[in-house]
Design a protein around this motif. Structure first.
Motif, PDB file in Angstrom:
ATOM      1  N   ALA A 142       0.826  -1.205   0.000  1.00 51.64           N
ATOM      2  CA  ALA A 142       0.000   0.000   0.000  1.00 51.64           C
ATOM      3  C   ALA A 142       0.865   1.263   0.000  1.00 51.64           C
ATOM      4  CB  ALA A 142      -0.928  -0.002   1.208  1.00 51.64           C
ATOM      5  N   GLN A 143       1.998   1.191   0.660  1.00 49.81           N
ATOM      6  CA  GLN A 143       2.942   2.309   0.651  1.00 49.81           C
ATOM      7  C   GLN A 143       3.472   2.546  -0.763  1.00 49.81           C
ATOM      8  OE1 GLN A 143       5.827   2.230   3.919  1.00 49.81           O
ATOM      9  NE2 GLN A 143       7.444   2.878   2.508  1.00 49.81           N
ATOM     10  N   ARG A 144       3.721   1.462  -1.475  1.00 49.83           N
ATOM     11  CA  ARG A 144       4.236   1.567  -2.845  1.00 49.83           C
ATOM     12  C   ARG A 144       3.145   1.917  -3.855  1.00 49.83           C
ATOM     13  NH1 ARG A 144       7.570  -4.094  -3.546  1.00 49.83           N
ATOM     14  NH2 ARG A 144       9.336  -3.707  -2.122  1.00 49.83           N
ATOM     15  N   HIS A 145       1.940   1.359  -3.659  1.00 46.71           N
ATOM     16  CA  HIS A 145       0.867   1.489  -4.651  1.00 46.71           C
ATOM     17  C   HIS A 145      -0.458   1.890  -3.993  1.00 46.71           C
ATOM     18  CE1 HIS A 145       3.080  -0.090  -8.104  1.00 46.71           C
ATOM     19  NE2 HIS A 145       3.601  -0.985  -7.282  1.00 46.71           N
ATOM     20  N   PRO A 146      -0.536   3.088  -3.444  1.00 49.09           N
ATOM     21  CA  PRO A 146      -1.786   3.510  -2.804  1.00 49.09           C
ATOM     22  C   PRO A 146      -2.971   3.559  -3.765  1.00 49.09           C
ATOM     23  CG  PRO A 146      -0.287   5.369  -3.078  1.00 49.09           C
ATOM     24  CD  PRO A 146       0.509   4.132  -3.380  1.00 49.09           C
ATOM     25  N   GLU A 147      -2.695   3.762  -5.033  1.00 51.57           N
ATOM     26  CA  GLU A 147      -3.784   3.846  -6.013  1.00 51.57           C
ATOM     27  C   GLU A 147      -4.516   2.530  -6.186  1.00 51.57           C
ATOM     28  OE1 GLU A 147      -0.377   2.144  -8.253  1.00 51.57           O
ATOM     29  OE2 GLU A 147      -0.592   3.716  -6.723  1.00 51.57           O
ATOM     30  N   ARG A 148      -3.929   1.440  -5.764  1.00 48.02           N
ATOM     31  CA  ARG A 148      -4.565   0.128  -5.925  1.00 48.02           C
ATOM     32  C   ARG A 148      -5.348  -0.313  -4.681  1.00 48.02           C
ATOM     33  NH1 ARG A 148      -0.365  -3.927  -9.137  1.00 48.02           N
ATOM     34  NH2 ARG A 148       0.394  -2.400 -10.664  1.00 48.02           N
ATOM     35  N   VAL A 149      -5.250   0.431  -3.590  1.00 46.22           N
ATOM     36  CA  VAL A 149      -5.842   0.000  -2.316  1.00 46.22           C
ATOM     37  C   VAL A 149      -6.939   0.972  -1.900  1.00 46.22           C
ATOM     38  CG1 VAL A 149      -5.401  -0.593   0.089  1.00 46.22           C
ATOM     39  CG2 VAL A 149      -3.640  -1.028  -1.654  1.00 46.22           C
ATOM     40  N   ALA A 150      -8.171   0.473  -1.850  1.00 46.95           N
ATOM     41  CA  ALA A 150      -9.291   1.308  -1.412  1.00 46.95           C
ATOM     42  C   ALA A 150      -9.296   1.453   0.099  1.00 46.95           C
ATOM     43  CB  ALA A 150     -10.609   0.711  -1.896  1.00 46.95           C
ATOM     44  N   ARG A 151      -9.197   0.330   0.805  1.00 51.31           N
ATOM     45  CA  ARG A 151      -9.092   0.321   2.262  1.00 51.31           C
ATOM     46  C   ARG A 151      -8.196  -0.839   2.669  1.00 51.31           C
ATOM     47  NH1 ARG A 151     -15.292   2.067   4.156  1.00 51.31           N
ATOM     48  NH2 ARG A 151     -15.208   4.044   3.014  1.00 51.31           N
ATOM     49  N   LEU A 152      -7.426  -0.630   3.726  1.00 54.52           N
ATOM     50  CA  LEU A 152      -6.394  -1.569   4.144  1.00 54.52           C
ATOM     51  C   LEU A 152      -6.676  -2.042   5.566  1.00 54.52           C
ATOM     52  CD1 LEU A 152      -3.496  -2.809   3.673  1.00 54.52           C
ATOM     53  CD2 LEU A 152      -2.598  -0.675   4.653  1.00 54.52           C
ATOM     54  N   ALA A 153      -6.622  -3.351   5.769  1.00 55.39           N
ATOM     55  CA  ALA A 153      -6.782  -3.933   7.106  1.00 55.39           C
ATOM     56  C   ALA A 153      -5.499  -4.671   7.475  1.00 55.39           C
ATOM     57  CB  ALA A 153      -7.975  -4.883   7.145  1.00 55.39           C
ATOM     58  N   LEU A 154      -4.924  -4.303   8.618  1.00 59.26           N
ATOM     59  CA  LEU A 154      -3.675  -4.896   9.102  1.00 59.26           C
ATOM     60  C   LEU A 154      -3.965  -5.631  10.398  1.00 59.26           C
ATOM     61  CD1 LEU A 154      -1.307  -1.820   8.499  1.00 59.26           C
ATOM     62  CD2 LEU A 154      -1.801  -3.724   6.938  1.00 59.26           C
ATOM     63  N   ASP A 155      -3.912  -6.951  10.362  1.00 55.53           N
ATOM     64  CA  ASP A 155      -4.237  -7.802  11.503  1.00 55.53           C
ATOM     65  C   ASP A 155      -2.960  -8.469  11.999  1.00 55.53           C
ATOM     66  OD1 ASP A 155      -5.383  -9.497  13.360  1.00 55.53           O
ATOM     67  OD2 ASP A 155      -6.731 -10.491  11.955  1.00 55.53           O
ATOM     68  N   ALA A 156      -2.772  -8.522  13.333  1.00 56.34           N
ATOM     69  CA  ALA A 156      -1.572  -9.114  13.927  1.00 56.34           C
ATOM     70  C   ALA A 156      -0.316  -8.467  13.353  1.00 56.34           C
ATOM     71  CB  ALA A 156      -1.551 -10.623  13.716  1.00 56.34           C
ATOM     72  N   PHE A 157      -0.391  -7.182  13.175  1.00 61.39           N
ATOM     73  CA  PHE A 157       0.667  -6.364  12.577  1.00 61.39           C
ATOM     74  C   PHE A 157       1.738  -6.055  13.628  1.00 61.39           C
ATOM     75  CE2 PHE A 157       2.065  -1.980  11.298  1.00 61.39           C
ATOM     76  CZ  PHE A 157       2.644  -2.304  10.074  1.00 61.39           C
ATOM     77  N   VAL A 158       2.923  -5.683  13.173  1.00 59.78           N
ATOM     78  CA  VAL A 158       3.989  -5.232  14.064  1.00 59.78           C
ATOM     79  C   VAL A 158       4.754  -4.121  13.359  1.00 59.78           C
ATOM     80  CG1 VAL A 158       5.623  -7.004  13.251  1.00 59.78           C
ATOM     81  CG2 VAL A 158       5.935  -5.956  15.503  1.00 59.78           C
ATOM     82  N   TRP A 159       5.149  -3.116  14.103  1.00 59.06           N
ATOM     83  CA  TRP A 159       5.879  -1.993  13.507  1.00 59.06           C
ATOM     84  C   TRP A 159       7.363  -2.075  13.859  1.00 59.06           C
ATOM     85  CZ3 TRP A 159       5.915   3.770  15.310  1.00 59.06           C
ATOM     86  CH2 TRP A 159       6.602   4.542  14.357  1.00 59.06           C
ATOM     87  N   THR A 160       7.724  -1.702  15.090  1.00 63.77           N
ATOM     88  CA  THR A 160       9.143  -1.753  15.474  1.00 63.77           C
ATOM     89  C   THR A 160       9.515  -3.067  16.137  1.00 63.77           C
ATOM     90  OG1 THR A 160       8.819  -0.861  17.702  1.00 63.77           O
ATOM     91  CG2 THR A 160       9.053   0.737  15.890  1.00 63.77           C
ATOM     92  N   GLY A 161       8.532  -3.796  16.643  1.00 67.74           N
ATOM     93  CA  GLY A 161       8.797  -5.033  17.367  1.00 67.74           C
ATOM     94  C   GLY A 161       9.075  -4.827  18.839  1.00 67.74           C
ATOM     95  N   GLU A 162       9.108  -3.583  19.286  1.00 67.52           N
ATOM     96  CA  GLU A 162       9.396  -3.304  20.689  1.00 67.52           C
ATOM     97  C   GLU A 162       8.259  -3.827  21.560  1.00 67.52           C
ATOM     98  OE1 GLU A 162      10.613   0.534  23.477  1.00 67.52           O
ATOM     99  OE2 GLU A 162      10.733   0.654  21.283  1.00 67.52           O
ATOM    100  N   GLY A 163       8.616  -4.576  22.587  1.00 68.39           N
ATOM    101  CA  GLY A 163       7.625  -5.104  23.515  1.00 68.39           C
ATOM    102  C   GLY A 163       6.927  -6.357  23.028  1.00 68.39           C
ATOM    103  N   SER A 164       7.488  -7.052  22.025  1.00 64.53           N
ATOM    104  CA  SER A 164       6.868  -8.257  21.482  1.00 64.53           C
ATOM    105  C   SER A 164       7.461  -9.512  22.104  1.00 64.53           C
ATOM    106  CB  SER A 164       7.064  -8.322  19.958  1.00 64.53           C
ATOM    107  OG  SER A 164       6.741  -9.612  19.471  1.00 64.53           O
ATOM    108  N   PRO A 165       6.722 -10.249  22.940  1.00 69.62           N
ATOM    109  CA  PRO A 165       7.268 -11.492  23.513  1.00 69.62           C
ATOM    110  C   PRO A 165       7.517 -12.558  22.459  1.00 69.62           C
ATOM    111  CG  PRO A 165       4.955 -11.204  24.111  1.00 69.62           C
ATOM    112  CD  PRO A 165       5.389  -9.921  23.474  1.00 69.62           C
TER     113      PRO A 165
END
Length: 304
Positions: free
Chosen positions: A135-158
């Motif tokens: 979606a970051q690369r091709h926003p024109e192709r994504v109407a709505r985005l759902a991110l499930d069980a996502f992780v960003w920095t990983g900080e605090g992830s057991p």
């Protein structure tokens, strides 16, 4: 082990260069309003059909594709390179960026095949990272985005803290073996009891029908290369879903990501009684309804 066969949909094939990629489609049910074209993106340890088109006797709509098709969505999913029926020939570990490349080829095929202008997209776990990067690369192709069980920095992830102990092993080879015990561990590591045994066994049968090993690339990326996505560059409507007991990302990590998303149409949902593999949980129907509500949210008449 029961050999699983998938029915009720149509298989499609496309290419990313010389790599053959498998896609699976279940069309929207007739006689209901058309809701859009929905593209599901799988995670690190299972291909697309076990994740999104799982059949479990006595468990209505175990297949997310069946449920969303019944609501009027044209549903699609694909196997990333190295998974399921897609090509496994190249000596690579199929990392997150490679998965986003797959999505470029797969969504190009779906848009051309359906005539849709853009897609509703759902990704889970490393599939959420692939979907976000796409979606970051091709926003024109994504109407709505759902991110499930996502992780960003990983900080605090057991989960990632434990997984990093095996990082040298993952870095040393392109694939890692999986078996039934490994599938069980997915449901035991965070909060045992969130999924029923029949579903876990059916999930294991489906996964192991297609694969006995999985690429290591997404594990390496999630253990050593985060963050892989810039929230400020994701300029499409986005919902973040986090299972109450999910160990892949802390709430703090996800809220920090959420705060930086620039589109005003954004939501954050904590899913009660759910750990990591949300569509295989006892509370799976709640996940469907959260997604359906977001995907069908009307466009505002006033935007300021």
């Amino acid at each position: 082990m029961a050999e699983v066969k998938w029915t009720g949909g149509t298989e499609h094939w496309t290419h990313k260069g010389d790599v053959r990629l498998f896609l699976w489609n279940k069309k929207a049910a007739p006689g209901v309003p058309h809701r859009g074209t929905l593209f599901f993106v799988h995670g690190s340890s299972m291909a697309s059909q076990p994740t999104f088109d799982l059949q479990v006797p006595g468990r209505p709509f175990s297949s997310a594709m069946d449920w969303f098709a019944a609501q009027g969505y044209d549903t699609w999913t694909m196997d990333n390179e190295g998974y399921g029926r897609s090509g496994k020939e190249r000596p690579i570990n199929s990392d997150i960026a490679n998965g986003a490349d797959d999505l470029e080829a797969g969504t190009d095929y779906v848009l051309k095949a359906t005539g849709a202008k853009n897609l509703l997209m759902y990704g889970i776990s490393s599939g959420a990272l692939k979907a976000a990067l796409f979606a970051q690369r091709h926003p024109e192709r994504v109407a709505r985005l759902a991110l499930d069980a996502f992780v960003w920095t990983g900080e605090g992830s057991p989960t990632l803290e434990q997984r990093r102990k095996k990082l040298p092993e993952f870095q040393a080879k392109n694939r890692r073996p999986i078996d039934r015990a490994f599938v069980h561990s997915i449901f035991e590591r965070d909060h045992p009891g969130t999924a029923d045994e029949a579903t876990i066994e059916a999930f294991a049968d489906a996964i192991l029908t297609l694969d006995s090993s999985m690429p290591t690339g997404t594990y390496v990326d999630m253990c050593s290369k985060l963050p892989l996505v810039d929230p400020q560059q994701i300029k499409v409507p986005t919902i973040i879903l986090r299972g109450e007991f999910d160990g892949i990302a802390s709430v703090e990590d996800l809220l920090a990501f959420f705060a930086k998303l620039p589109h005003p149409n954004k939501q954050f949902s904590v899913m009660e009684g759910i750990s990591h593999a949300s569509f295989q949980q006892k509370n799976y129907m709640n996940v469907y309804h959260i997604l359906h509500a977001y995907y069908t949210l009307q466009e505002p008449v006033y935007k300021g």
